[in-house]
Design a protein around this motif. Structure first.
Motif, PDB file in Angstrom:
ATOM      1  N   GLN A  29       0.847  -1.199   0.000  1.00 39.31           N
ATOM      2  CA  GLN A  29       0.000   0.000   0.000  1.00 39.31           C
ATOM      3  C   GLN A  29       0.881   1.247   0.000  1.00 39.31           C
ATOM      4  O   GLN A  29       1.677   1.445   0.914  1.00 39.31           O
ATOM      5  N   ASN A  55      -2.139   6.841   0.934  1.00 37.17           N
ATOM      6  CA  ASN A  55      -3.475   7.234   0.474  1.00 37.17           C
ATOM      7  C   ASN A  55      -3.931   6.453  -0.747  1.00 37.17           C
ATOM      8  O   ASN A  55      -4.708   6.965  -1.558  1.00 37.17           O
ATOM      9  N   ARG A  56      -3.479   5.238  -0.865  1.00 34.15           N
ATOM     10  CA  ARG A  56      -3.890   4.378  -1.963  1.00 34.15           C
ATOM     11  C   ARG A  56      -4.424   3.060  -1.423  1.00 34.15           C
ATOM     12  O   ARG A  56      -4.199   2.686  -0.276  1.00 34.15           O
ATOM     13  N   GLY A  57      -5.157   2.339  -2.273  1.00 32.48           N
ATOM     14  CA  GLY A  57      -5.615   1.004  -1.900  1.00 32.48           C
ATOM     15  C   GLY A  57      -4.472   0.012  -1.944  1.00 32.48           C
ATOM     16  O   GLY A  57      -3.318   0.367  -2.169  1.00 32.48           O
TER      17      GLY A  57
END
Lengths: 117, 116
Positions: free
Chosen positions: B38, B41-43
């Motif tokens: 990860q 701020n990302r999946g």
């Protein structure tokens, strides 16, 4: 292939309002979608499992009346945080699988950052 | 109940050096094991998985993981780290107690920092 999108990517709302987050599988039909919550520097916590056309299965401790999940089609699941409060501020991530096999891989969306003022 | 442990909150390594991110698991029956990465701020992005077969699994971006049944471990490795590998890494195990589902149990994550 196997792309999952989320909208919005971030949202700021006032306390007491409701917020809807969409999760879409762009190039496949998702039989099952999952919703996770992630606090800063912590792991993902599964909130609920959503199957198309049926009620979501919520994890223990997750309020189903507060976190409404709708999986109306094979490409869209929505999570609505009702009457949001600051403690609901978090990073919400969805994932999706296709097919009916238990060992199908989960494909994750990019996440939605919710901030409740 | 099954569980996944990632004993290190953070791993620091210099660029070009080999890296290892540790993961141990506890399950009843045969484990299905996964590694995800990860970025901020990302999946999560899938790196690799072990279902059956060779104990050494090769995945994306030059990563590999070795399944060790006797030690119940599934450590993530890369021969030569890049600064761009700096991210949060999650080990996960399939929840096999939930028949017919793909529910995952995640470790708490390990932050990998690769210095130039």
């Amino acid at each position: 292939g196997a792309v999952v999108s989320q909208h919005p990517s971030w949202v700021i709302c006032k306390s007491g309002t409701s917020v809807k987050i969409e999760c879409r599988s762009l190039d496949f039909q998702a039989t099952t979608m999952f919703w996770y919550r992630q606090f800063p520097k912590q792991s993902l916590m599964l909130m609920a499992t959503s199957n198309e056309g049926s009620k979501a299965t919520y994890e223990q401790g997750v309020e189903k009346d507060k976190f409404l999940i709708n999986h109306a089609s094979l490409t869209l699941s929505t999570l609505t945080v009702t009457s949001a409060h600051p403690e609901d501020s978090s990073f919400y991530i969805c994932s999706a699988i296709f097919g009916g096999r238990a060992n199908n891989e989960q494909f994750f969306g990019p996440g939605t950052r919710l901030t409740v003022l | 109940a099954q569980s996944v442990a990632q004993p290190e909150d953070q791993v620091n390594v210099a660029e070009g050096n080999p890296l290892t991110v540790k993961c141990t698991y506890s399950v009843s029956g045969n484990p299905y094991l996964f590694w995800y990465v990860q970025y901020p701020n990302r999946g999560l992005q899938f790196l690799l998985k072990y279902i059956t077969g060779d104990n050494l699994v090769k995945g994306s971006y030059g990563f590999e993981a070795e399944f060790n049944k006797s030690q119940t471990s599934f450590h993530l490795k890369k021969p030569s780290a890049l600064v761009s590998d700096s991210a949060l890494y999650f080990c996960a195990v399939r929840d096999i107690m939930r028949a017919g589902t793909s529910t995952l149990t995640f470790g708490k994550g390990t932050m990998l920092l690769v210095s130039p």
